[in-house]
Design an enzyme around this catalytic site. Structure first.
Site, PDB file in Angstrom:
ATOM      1  N   ASN A 240     -12.701   2.068  16.730  1.00 37.16           N
ATOM      2  CA  ASN A 240     -13.184   2.697  17.969  1.00 37.16           C
ATOM      3  C   ASN A 240     -12.086   3.525  18.640  1.00 37.16           C
ATOM      4  O   ASN A 240     -12.396   4.354  19.509  1.00 37.16           O
ATOM      5  CB  ASN A 240     -13.725   1.620  18.915  1.00 37.16           C
ATOM      6  CG  ASN A 240     -12.633   0.749  19.506  1.00 37.16           C
ATOM      7  OD1 ASN A 240     -12.073   1.070  20.553  1.00 37.16           O
ATOM      8  ND2 ASN A 240     -12.289  -0.351  18.855  1.00 37.16           N
TER       9      ASN A 240
ATOM     10  N   LEU B 161       0.818  -1.222   0.000  1.00 35.29           N
ATOM     11  CA  LEU B 161       0.000   0.000   0.000  1.00 35.29           C
ATOM     12  C   LEU B 161       0.848   1.268   0.000  1.00 35.29           C
ATOM     13  O   LEU B 161       0.333   2.347  -0.304  1.00 35.29           O
ATOM     14  CB  LEU B 161      -0.925  -0.002   1.218  1.00 35.29           C
ATOM     15  CG  LEU B 161      -2.032  -1.071   1.197  1.00 35.29           C
ATOM     16  CD1 LEU B 161      -2.622  -1.252   2.598  1.00 35.29           C
ATOM     17  CD2 LEU B 161      -3.127  -0.680   0.206  1.00 35.29           C
TER      18      LEU B 161
ATOM     19  N   TYR C 255      -2.131   5.213  16.596  1.00 36.33           N
ATOM     20  CA  TYR C 255      -2.989   4.390  15.720  1.00 36.33           C
ATOM     21  C   TYR C 255      -4.373   5.025  15.565  1.00 36.33           C
ATOM     22  O   TYR C 255      -4.888   5.165  14.451  1.00 36.33           O
ATOM     23  CB  TYR C 255      -3.084   2.986  16.324  1.00 36.33           C
ATOM     24  CG  TYR C 255      -4.183   2.125  15.760  1.00 36.33           C
ATOM     25  CD1 TYR C 255      -4.104   1.611  14.463  1.00 36.33           C
ATOM     26  CD2 TYR C 255      -5.311   1.804  16.532  1.00 36.33           C
ATOM     27  CE1 TYR C 255      -5.119   0.811  13.952  1.00 36.33           C
ATOM     28  CE2 TYR C 255      -6.321   1.008  16.024  1.00 36.33           C
ATOM     29  CZ  TYR C 255      -6.227   0.519  14.733  1.00 36.33           C
ATOM     30  OH  TYR C 255      -7.230  -0.269  14.220  1.00 36.33           O
TER      31      TYR C 255
ATOM     32  N   SER D 128      -2.708  -2.416  12.389  1.00 37.93           N
ATOM     33  CA  SER D 128      -3.999  -2.558  13.074  1.00 37.93           C
ATOM     34  C   SER D 128      -3.922  -2.365  14.585  1.00 37.93           C
ATOM     35  O   SER D 128      -4.942  -2.556  15.266  1.00 37.93           O
ATOM     36  CB  SER D 128      -4.601  -3.932  12.762  1.00 37.93           C
ATOM     37  OG  SER D 128      -3.776  -4.946  13.275  1.00 37.93           O
TER      38      SER D 128
ATOM     39  N   GLY E 245      -3.331  -2.460   6.513  1.00 42.73           N
ATOM     40  CA  GLY E 245      -2.641  -1.420   7.285  1.00 42.73           C
ATOM     41  C   GLY E 245      -2.199  -1.935   8.637  1.00 42.73           C
ATOM     42  O   GLY E 245      -2.347  -3.117   8.952  1.00 42.73           O
TER      43      GLY E 245
END
Ligand code: NAI
Ligand code: 15L
Length: 274
Positions: A119, A59, A143, A82, A80
């Protein structure tokens, strides 16, 4: 039924990034009904079944992502970093990686993306709060910051270029809930698949923020603003409550990991410290 309310026609291609990861692996073999071809992508080749093909891609390489998205279709962007990590790792996988995904989408004619947000964009809200889509972001980690950024990139590409995105703030998507916190945050794989189906079929998606949790009895999130998507989770973490509450240690209600929605991400220090 008006034309603009008829379900969308199936797409010819559905591209899945992060196909070798936990969620990608759970979805493999279960998406075949959603498009003529399912293009599975991760850094390495993945095994395929039925109408799936594998297209490895890093990516961080814009030209490689353009080649992946050539031919258009919809994208499920699960690739990506995580979890929390040093900034350089987050920068490459989530900031550069997500920008490349949207820029390649623009250049190659992709019209709809599921962005796997988290979240942890709102992790520093207390658990007593019930959040709606317009709650202020309160990331609990680098993150989480990268997921706020990803949501912003998605929104820019919607407002300016018309690329629709489902900004799915996933709670905890694992085979079963793993701890007490996940009694509220758990998202079953079946409910995730229902969200993907809703996102692909809804006539007009826009760029909504949706909290990705199953129909858990304990809940911190309220999706009333996005009922038009027709996503109705069916599973619940409740059958796991007795097992999880029996596990030691008894949580300290005043610790940050228990006060805040992001759990352990809120209690952790800077990822570059020893
Ligand atoms: P995972 O870590 O198991 O899988 C991520 C995949 O992305 C890996 O297979 C990895 O090889 C790939 N990847 C990383 N950097 C890449 C790069 N530069 N180029 C190509 N591929 C790359 O994560 P998981 O659990 O499957 O989650 C998928 C997505 O959903 C992630 O974006 C994560 O942040 C998000 N999410 C997941 C949650 C969960 O509970 N599983 C909760 C909230 C968000
Ligand atoms: C996430 O965003 C992570 O990707 C996943 O590994 C879990 O930590 C999840 O959130 C969670 O909050 O349980």
């Amino acid at each position: 039924m008006a034309v603009f309310d008829t379900p969308r026609q199936p797409v010819s291609r559905l591209v899945v990034t992060g196909a070798a990861g936990g969620i990608g692996t759970a979805l493999r073999g279960r998406l075949g009904h959603l498009a003529e071809t399912i293009v599975l992508s991760d850094r390495e080749d993945v095994t395929t079944d039925g109408n799936e093909t594998s297209h490895p891609c890093d990516l961080t390489d814009l030209n490689a992502v353009r080649a992946l998205l050539r031919g258009g279709g919809d994208v499920l962007h699960f690739g990506g970093q995580s979890t929390e990590a040093p900034f350089e790792t987050i920068l490459q996988a989530n900031l550069i990686g997500t920008y490349n995904l949207y820029e390649a989408a623009r250049l190659e004619g992709v019209r709809r993306v599921l962005f796997a947000s988290s979240n942890h964009t709102i992790g520093f809200h207390r658990r007593e709060c019930r959040l709606r889509a317009d709650a202020p972001v309160r990331p609990d980690s680098l993150y989480g910051v990268s997921k706020v950024y990803g949501e912003a990139v998605a929104r820019l590409y919607y407002d300016k270029f018309g690329i629709e995105s489902l900004l799915l703030r996933i709670g905890s998507c694992f085979p079963v809930p793993r701890d007490r916190r996940m009694l509220a945050t758990w998202l079953s794989y079946d409910d995730l698949l229902r969200a993907i189906e809703a996102m692909i079929r809804v006539p007009r998606l826009g760029c909504p923020i949706v909290y990705g949790a199953s129909a858990n009895a304990e809940s911190w999130w309220d999706n009333r603003d996005t009922a038009h998507l027709g996503w109705s989770p069916q599973d619940s973490a409740e059958p796991h409550r007795a097992r999880l509450e029996a596990e030691p240690p008894v949580p300290d209600p005043l610790s940050p990991a228990v006060m805040f929605q992001g759990g352990g991400f809120c209690a952790a220090g800077h990822p570059s410290d020893d």
